[in-house]
Enzyme design. Sequence first.
Site, mmCIF file in Angstrom:
data_model
loop_
_atom_site.group_PDB
_atom_site.id
_atom_site.type_symbol
_atom_site.label_atom_id
_atom_site.label_comp_id
_atom_site.label_asym_id
_atom_site.label_seq_id
_atom_site.Cartn_x
_atom_site.Cartn_y
_atom_site.Cartn_z
ATOM 1 N NE ARG A 38 8.154 5.798 3.070
ATOM 2 C CZ ARG A 38 7.488 4.738 3.134
ATOM 3 N NH1 ARG A 38 7.688 3.685 3.063
ATOM 4 N NH2 ARG A 38 5.840 4.935 3.314
ATOM 5 C CG LEU A 63 5.676 2.731 -1.022
ATOM 6 C CD1 LEU A 63 6.365 4.282 -1.117
ATOM 7 C CD2 LEU A 63 6.569 1.574 -0.801
ATOM 8 C CB SER A 64 3.629 -0.932 4.344
ATOM 9 O OG SER A 64 2.715 -1.799 3.800
ATOM 10 C CB ALA A 65 3.649 2.917 8.013
ATOM 11 C CE1 TYR A 69 6.972 -2.533 2.889
ATOM 12 C CE2 TYR A 69 6.876 -0.145 2.865
ATOM 13 C CZ TYR A 69 6.565 -1.345 2.399
ATOM 14 O OH TYR A 69 5.502 -1.255 1.108
#
Length: 259
Positions: A38, A63-65, A69
């Site tokens: 990540r 970016l989402s948490a 995802y």
Amino acid sequence: MGGAVSAGEDNDELIDNLKEAHYIRSDLVEQAFRAIDRADYYLEEFRDNAYKDLAWRHGNIHLSAPCIYSEVMEALDLQPGLSFLNLGSGTGYLSTMVLFSLGRFPCKIIRSYVKQRPGKPQNHGVELHADVIEYAYQKLDTFIKTCDSFDKFEFCEPSFVVGNCLEITPESRQYDRVYCGAGVQKEHENYMKNMLKVGGILVLPLEEKLTKITRTGYNIWETKKIIAVSFAPLAQPKNRDTGKSKAIPLRKCKQSTAL
């Protein structure tokens, strides 16, 4: 949303924590998460925050948490040979994880979890900001050059185009799996659903709930609410008042095979 999982020291520890919290529940999703660090999708000066279960934004880059995802990947129920459309594809992090799930896996432990399907996979993304697509391709190029997983997987590289996902002509193409990474208003729900083939799955933030919609028939849908989420809303098209839609060209993706 985020912060439900303890921070990790590295990518593997982050994934261990996601598994312990039951966000990652299948071997297929775990393999995809472990294959991609990540932190590689962060700007260098922000890498120290990469293994926290938090969303990250810098300018247009977002970016989402990790817990989001992982729920998305589990809900999509990805299998080899499927077509995938990522609306709001951003950095390409999710699309790159998906490419492992659309390819064929020689690994026996994975093969027992996925159904082999004929045909070539498709992995497309639509992103509003040209600078983010440039960033996504840079990250994809670096990943391809440095990835040590090419000897384990056959996959299809994602392709990204600039555009507003509300300006795609729905009839132009339908997909097996669709994800939208921005909050969808109720008025756009049918528009999103019509991008699915029969038997397809759509995952999207709808009315502040991450929602899974399965198209079980031509006009038959099954809806499941997954978790509460908070996403920025979809950007409205600039030409909304004209009532016209752009047919955004979605390129064929390049298939990559382990040597």
